[in-house]
Write an enzyme that holds these catalytic residues in place. Sequence first.
Site, PDB file in Angstrom:
ATOM      1  N   GLY A 157       0.815  -1.219   0.000  1.00  0.00           N
ATOM      2  CA  GLY A 157       0.000   0.000   0.000  1.00  0.00           C
ATOM      3  C   GLY A 157       0.842   1.260   0.000  1.00  0.00           C
ATOM      4  N   ASP A 158       1.913   1.254   0.788  1.00  0.00           N
ATOM      5  CA  ASP A 158       2.814   2.409   0.827  1.00  0.00           C
ATOM      6  C   ASP A 158       3.461   2.634  -0.537  1.00  0.00           C
ATOM      7  OD1 ASP A 158       2.318   2.759   3.554  1.00  0.00           O
ATOM      8  OD2 ASP A 158       4.003   1.493   4.131  1.00  0.00           O
ATOM      9  N   THR A 159       3.893   1.552  -1.158  1.00  0.00           N
ATOM     10  CA  THR A 159       4.526   1.645  -2.474  1.00  0.00           C
ATOM     11  C   THR A 159       3.537   2.166  -3.508  1.00  0.00           C
ATOM     12  OG1 THR A 159       6.050  -0.138  -1.949  1.00  0.00           O
ATOM     13  CG2 THR A 159       5.700   0.339  -4.294  1.00  0.00           C
ATOM     14  N   ALA A 160       2.334   1.619  -3.505  1.00  0.00           N
ATOM     15  CA  ALA A 160       1.311   2.044  -4.466  1.00  0.00           C
ATOM     16  C   ALA A 160       0.979   3.527  -4.280  1.00  0.00           C
ATOM     17  CB  ALA A 160       0.056   1.195  -4.320  1.00  0.00           C
ATOM     18  N   ALA A 213       2.837   5.925  -2.864  1.00  0.00           N
ATOM     19  CA  ALA A 213       3.983   6.758  -3.243  1.00  0.00           C
ATOM     20  C   ALA A 213       4.122   6.861  -4.759  1.00  0.00           C
ATOM     21  CB  ALA A 213       5.258   6.195  -2.626  1.00  0.00           C
TER      22      ALA A 213
END
Length: 86
Positions: free
Chosen positions: A30-33, A35
Amino acid sequence: NGIYVYCGGQEGHHIPQENMIEVADESGAGDTATALLMLSLLSGANEQEASQLANAGAAVVVTKVGSVAVKPEEIINMLARREQLT
């Protein structure tokens, strides 16, 4: 299952994950998506393009164990795999 994107005032849309991948760990997806979505939009990508990049980045992350950084070439390779399927 992909990513659902809603930008204020417009109808949202679902971008399915089109690659069959082996999930090792969901940490950081989720953090990667988020960002990648924001970086892409701020760099001039439209919602569709940004969503596809975010989806590809999250797909790369879940193939690894732990919260890890994603390299640009890994995202490019994931997008290329998607193109080969279509």
